[in-house]
Scaffold this motif. Structure first.
Motif, PDB file in Angstrom:
ATOM      1  N   UNK A  79      80.105 -39.485 119.143  1.00  0.00           N
ATOM      2  CA  UNK A  79      80.475 -38.983 117.834  1.00  0.00           C
ATOM      3  C   UNK A  79      80.959 -40.083 116.902  1.00  0.00           C
ATOM      4  N   UNK A  80      81.547 -41.141 117.469  1.00  0.00           N
ATOM      5  CA  UNK A  80      82.042 -42.257 116.656  1.00  0.00           C
ATOM      6  C   UNK A  80      80.946 -43.235 116.262  1.00  0.00           C
ATOM      7  N   UNK A  81      79.805 -43.156 116.913  1.00  0.00           N
ATOM      8  CA  UNK A  81      78.727 -44.098 116.606  1.00  0.00           C
ATOM      9  C   UNK A  81      78.112 -43.777 115.252  1.00  0.00           C
ATOM     10  N   UNK A  82      77.776 -44.823 114.523  1.00  0.00           N
ATOM     11  CA  UNK A  82      77.096 -44.640 113.245  1.00  0.00           C
ATOM     12  C   UNK A  82      75.610 -44.404 113.501  1.00  0.00           C
ATOM     13  N   UNK A  83      74.920 -43.771 112.572  1.00  0.00           N
ATOM     14  CA  UNK A  83      73.483 -43.534 112.786  1.00  0.00           C
ATOM     15  C   UNK A  83      72.697 -44.831 112.973  1.00  0.00           C
ATOM     16  N   UNK A  84      73.082 -45.909 112.265  1.00  0.00           N
ATOM     17  CA  UNK A  84      72.341 -47.164 112.420  1.00  0.00           C
ATOM     18  C   UNK A  84      72.556 -47.747 113.820  1.00  0.00           C
ATOM     19  N   UNK A  85      73.775 -47.625 114.354  1.00  0.00           N
ATOM     20  CA  UNK A  85      74.028 -48.128 115.704  1.00  0.00           C
ATOM     21  C   UNK A  85      73.242 -47.324 116.726  1.00  0.00           C
ATOM     22  N   UNK A  86      73.147 -46.029 116.504  1.00  0.00           N
ATOM     23  CA  UNK A  86      72.384 -45.184 117.414  1.00  0.00           C
ATOM     24  C   UNK A  86      70.893 -45.540 117.349  1.00  0.00           C
ATOM     25  N   UNK A  87      70.392 -45.828 116.140  1.00  0.00           N
ATOM     26  CA  UNK A  87      68.981 -46.211 115.990  1.00  0.00           C
ATOM     27  C   UNK A  87      68.719 -47.550 116.684  1.00  0.00           C
ATOM     28  N   UNK A  88      69.657 -48.495 116.553  1.00  0.00           N
ATOM     29  CA  UNK A  88      69.506 -49.789 117.236  1.00  0.00           C
ATOM     30  C   UNK A  88      69.490 -49.599 118.741  1.00  0.00           C
ATOM     31  N   UNK A  89      70.369 -48.744 119.229  1.00  0.00           N
ATOM     32  CA  UNK A  89      70.415 -48.498 120.660  1.00  0.00           C
ATOM     33  C   UNK A  89      69.119 -47.847 121.138  1.00  0.00           C
ATOM     34  N   UNK A  90      68.611 -46.886 120.383  1.00  0.00           N
ATOM     35  CA  UNK A  90      67.353 -46.248 120.757  1.00  0.00           C
ATOM     36  C   UNK A  90      66.194 -47.250 120.764  1.00  0.00           C
ATOM     37  N   UNK A  91      66.180 -48.154 119.782  1.00  0.00           N
ATOM     38  CA  UNK A  91      65.134 -49.177 119.722  1.00  0.00           C
ATOM     39  C   UNK A  91      65.235 -50.116 120.916  1.00  0.00           C
ATOM     40  N   UNK A  92      66.448 -50.511 121.280  1.00  0.00           N
ATOM     41  CA  UNK A  92      66.657 -51.398 122.423  1.00  0.00           C
ATOM     42  C   UNK A  92      66.194 -50.716 123.710  1.00  0.00           C
ATOM     43  N   UNK A  93      66.499 -49.447 123.852  1.00  0.00           N
ATOM     44  CA  UNK A  93      66.072 -48.701 125.040  1.00  0.00           C
ATOM     45  C   UNK A  93      64.553 -48.605 125.085  1.00  0.00           C
ATOM     46  N   UNK A  94      63.918 -48.361 123.926  1.00  0.00           N
ATOM     47  CA  UNK A  94      62.466 -48.267 123.874  1.00  0.00           C
ATOM     48  C   UNK A  94      61.817 -49.583 124.306  1.00  0.00           C
ATOM     49  N   UNK A  95      62.365 -50.725 123.812  1.00  0.00           N
ATOM     50  CA  UNK A  95      61.813 -52.034 124.199  1.00  0.00           C
ATOM     51  C   UNK A  95      61.983 -52.292 125.687  1.00  0.00           C
ATOM     52  N   UNK A  96      63.154 -51.948 126.227  1.00  0.00           N
ATOM     53  CA  UNK A  96      63.375 -52.156 127.658  1.00  0.00           C
ATOM     54  C   UNK A  96      62.434 -51.299 128.494  1.00  0.00           C
ATOM     55  N   UNK A  97      62.201 -50.073 128.060  1.00  0.00           N
ATOM     56  CA  UNK A  97      61.266 -49.225 128.790  1.00  0.00           C
ATOM     57  C   UNK A  97      59.851 -49.776 128.745  1.00  0.00           C
ATOM     58  N   UNK A  98      59.458 -50.352 127.607  1.00  0.00           N
ATOM     59  CA  UNK A  98      58.133 -50.972 127.519  1.00  0.00           C
ATOM     60  C   UNK A  98      58.026 -52.166 128.454  1.00  0.00           C
ATOM     61  N   UNK A  99      59.084 -52.992 128.486  1.00  0.00           N
ATOM     62  CA  UNK A  99      59.072 -54.156 129.384  1.00  0.00           C
ATOM     63  C   UNK A  99      59.000 -53.719 130.842  1.00  0.00           C
ATOM     64  N   UNK A 100      59.752 -52.672 131.189  1.00  0.00           N
ATOM     65  CA  UNK A 100      59.706 -52.179 132.568  1.00  0.00           C
ATOM     66  C   UNK A 100      58.322 -51.630 132.909  1.00  0.00           C
ATOM     67  N   UNK A 101      57.716 -50.922 131.976  1.00  0.00           N
ATOM     68  CA  UNK A 101      56.373 -50.398 132.220  1.00  0.00           C
ATOM     69  C   UNK A 101      55.380 -51.541 132.404  1.00  0.00           C
ATOM     70  N   UNK A 102      55.532 -52.591 131.606  1.00  0.00           N
ATOM     71  CA  UNK A 102      54.641 -53.746 131.730  1.00  0.00           C
ATOM     72  C   UNK A 102      54.841 -54.427 133.080  1.00  0.00           C
ATOM     73  N   UNK A 103      56.101 -54.592 133.514  1.00  0.00           N
ATOM     74  CA  UNK A 103      56.365 -55.203 134.814  1.00  0.00           C
ATOM     75  C   UNK A 103      55.833 -54.334 135.947  1.00  0.00           C
ATOM     76  N   UNK A 104      55.944 -53.026 135.808  1.00  0.00           N
ATOM     77  CA  UNK A 104      55.409 -52.132 136.833  1.00  0.00           C
ATOM     78  C   UNK A 104      53.896 -52.229 136.919  1.00  0.00           C
TER      79      UNK A 104
END
Length: 143
Positions: A79-104
């Motif tokens: 609830x304390x997170x700003x929308x921009x921080x949440x968007x950055x976190x979602x983007x970071x998670x998306x990139x990490x998932x792509x990297x993991x998929x590529x490594x797999x």
């Protein structure tokens, strides 16, 4: 009458011992009123009365266990997170998932990459090309 007094003495002794053990095992944070050593003295010196006081006044209730949560599972933190921080976190998670998929996908590749050899050598003859520096200039040493 003697049997009744004997039974009451036995019950009082069991209660006294139970109270001493209960007071001794409780963490100091659960002792109300006075400190743990003071409660131990009260319970030991005043056998039945000290035990009654311990259970009525001194023994604190168990606090609710503190539930530790990861920040992304804690509604208060989210609830304390700003929308921009949440968007950055979602983007970071998306990139990490792509990297993991590529490594797999690379790990699933059953054919190992082939080693390039010098055009002047034939594969399997034991010689390597000029670019191979496995021995690093040492005679007979593999490093």
């Amino acid at each position: 009458m003697a049997r009744l007094l004997l039974i009451l003495a036995l019950v009082a002794t069991v209660f006294w011992v139970y109270t001493i053990v209960d007071c001794a095992v409780q963490s100091p944070s659960r002792h109300r009123g006075v400190s743990k050593p003071a409660w131990m003295a009260i319970v030991i010196l005043l056998p039945v009365l000290g035990g009654i006081l311990w259970f009525l006044i001194g023994r604190g209730r168990a606090a609710k266990p503190v539930v530790r949560r990861a920040p992304d599972d804690d509604p208060e933190f989210l609830g304390r997170m700003t929308p921009s921080a949440r968007a950055e976190q979602d983007e970071r998670i998306r990139r990490l998932e792509e990297e993991l998929a590529q490594l797999d996908s690379e790990a699933d590749d059953p054919v190992p990459p082939t080693k390039k050899t010098d055009p002047g050598t034939t594969p399997g003859d034991g010689t390597t090309g000029p670019g191979d520096d496995d021995t690093r200039g040492s005679r007979g040493a593999v490093g």
